[in-house]
Design an enzyme around this catalytic site. Structure first.
Site, PDB file in Angstrom:
ATOM      1  N   LYS A 189     -37.096  -1.254  32.550  1.00  0.00           N
ATOM      2  CA  LYS A 189     -37.017  -2.669  32.904  1.00  0.00           C
ATOM      3  C   LYS A 189     -36.951  -3.559  31.660  1.00  0.00           C
ATOM      4  O   LYS A 189     -36.262  -4.589  31.667  1.00  0.00           O
ATOM      5  CB  LYS A 189     -38.197  -3.053  33.796  1.00  0.00           C
ATOM      6  CG  LYS A 189     -38.155  -2.416  35.186  1.00  0.00           C
ATOM      7  CD  LYS A 189     -36.891  -2.808  35.947  1.00  0.00           C
ATOM      8  CE  LYS A 189     -36.921  -2.325  37.390  1.00  0.00           C
ATOM      9  NZ  LYS A 189     -35.716  -2.738  38.159  1.00  0.00           N
ATOM     10  N   TYR A 237     -40.735   3.527  33.667  1.00  0.00           N
ATOM     11  CA  TYR A 237     -40.377   2.319  34.415  1.00  0.00           C
ATOM     12  C   TYR A 237     -40.418   1.102  33.500  1.00  0.00           C
ATOM     13  O   TYR A 237     -39.517   0.257  33.514  1.00  0.00           O
ATOM     14  CB  TYR A 237     -41.340   2.148  35.588  1.00  0.00           C
ATOM     15  CG  TYR A 237     -41.010   0.999  36.509  1.00  0.00           C
ATOM     16  CD1 TYR A 237     -39.994   1.119  37.458  1.00  0.00           C
ATOM     17  CD2 TYR A 237     -41.718  -0.196  36.444  1.00  0.00           C
ATOM     18  CE1 TYR A 237     -39.698   0.068  38.311  1.00  0.00           C
ATOM     19  CE2 TYR A 237     -41.434  -1.248  37.293  1.00  0.00           C
ATOM     20  CZ  TYR A 237     -40.419  -1.112  38.223  1.00  0.00           C
ATOM     21  OH  TYR A 237     -40.129  -2.156  39.071  1.00  0.00           O
TER      22      TYR A 237
END
Length: 256
Positions: A155, A151
Site C-alpha cells: 500500500k 500489506y
C-alpha cells in the site's frame, strides 16, 4: 443531469465491499461501469443495462490488457475513470515470519495489478486528454503500525505510484489520487485465515486497532458507502483540480 452521466469507469473488486458499493452508487448516477473481480458477478447488478462484468485474476499477465479491451468493446473508445479497489490482506506477518508466497501475492494484487491497469488506460486517457484514476490504499499506506509488512509495503508502494502518475500526466488532463480507508467492514479480513496470523505482531498493534474500534461501537464507524462517495467525487468534474492527493477516510484514525 448527474456529473457522472454516461461516463465510462472501470472498477476492480466490484463483486463485494467497497467495489460493489461504488459500482452501485455510480450506476445510480448514470455512469457506465465495467466491473472486474476474481469472484463471480454480483447478483444485485446482473440486470442493470449499464453494468458489464469481467471475471478474472488481475495478477495474470494478460488480464489488465483484457480488461481494457473488454471495456472498449462494451462501451466504445472512451475510458473516463479507473478505480483500483481490489486488494487482499496479508497474515499480519512481521518481516521475520513472512512467507515468500504471502509477500509475492500481496505485492502482485495490491501493487503490480493496479500499476499494470494504469499502464493500460493511460494511453487512452492521453489521447482523450482527460481521465481520472483513483487507487484505494489503507491506513497501512501511511503507517507502519496497522498491518503486516507485505500489506503495508504494497500500500505504501501504491501511494508512490499514485503521486508519480499524478505529476507525470498533470498537463494532459489526467488526474491520479488515492483514498485510504480505515476500519471498513468488508470481506478483505474475513478472506484471510485468522489461525495463520502473526499473533505477536498483532499484539503490538492492538492499542492502535482498539482506538478505532471504539468509533464503531458508538455508531461512528466508516462504511463502504462512505468510501464510495469520495471515490465518485474524485472521478467527477467537481474535483478537477485535485490531483496527487492521498485522502484518509477513517474518522481521524490516521492522525495516530
Amino acid at each position: 443531469m448527474s456529473l457522472l452521466q454516461d461516463i465510462v469507469v472501470i472498477i476492480t473488486g466490484s463483486a463485494s465491499g467497497i467495489g460493489l458499493a461504488t459500482a452501485t452508487a455510480a450506476l445510480s448516477q448514470g455512469a457506465r461501469i465495467l466491473g472486474v473481480d476474481v469472484s463471480s458477478a454480483p447478483v444485485s447488478l446482473n440486470e442493470h443495462p449499464n453494468y458489464k462484468f469481467m471475471q478474472g485474476d488481475l495478477t495474470h499477465e494478460t488480464t489488465p490488457r483484457q480488461v481494457v479491451e473488454t471495456c472498449i468493446k462494451e462501451f466504445g473508445g472512451r475510458i473516463d475513470g479507473l478505480l483500483n479497489i481490489a486488494g487482499i490482506m496479508d497474515q499480519n506477518s512481521s518481516v521475520d515470519s513472512l512467507s515468500d508466497y504471502m509477500w509475492e501475492r500481496c505485492i502482485a494484487v495490491n501493487l503490480t495489478a493496479p500499476v499494470k491497469l494504469m499502464r493500460e488506460v493511460i494511453p487512452i486517457m492521453r489521447q482523450q486528454q482527460s481521465g481520472s484514476i483513483v487507487n484505494v490504499g489503507s491506513k497501512a499506506a501511511t503507517s507502519g503500525a496497522s498491518s503486516g509488512v507485505a500489506y503495508t509495503a504494497s500500500k505504501h508502494g501504491l501511494m508512490g505510484a499514485t503521486k508519480n502518475v499524478a505529476w507525470r500526466y498533470k498537463q494532459e488532463g489526467i488526474r491520479c489520487n488515492a483514498v485510504c480507508p480505515g476500519g471498513v467492514p468488508t470481506g478483505i479480513v474475513q478472506a484471510s485465515d485468522p489461525s495463520t496470523w502473526d499473533k505477536d505482531a498483532l499484539g503490538t498493534m492492538s492499542l492502535i486497532h482498539q482506538a478505532h474500534a471504539a468509533d464503531r461501537q458508538k455508531g461512528l464507524g466508516v462504511e463502504a458507502e462512505d468510501i464510495a462517495d469520495c471515490l465518485l467525487f474524485l472521478i467527477s468534474s467537481q474535483s478537477k483540480r485535485i490531483n496527487g492527493a492521498i485522502i484518509p477516510i477513517d474518522n481521524a484514525w490516521s492522525v495516530i
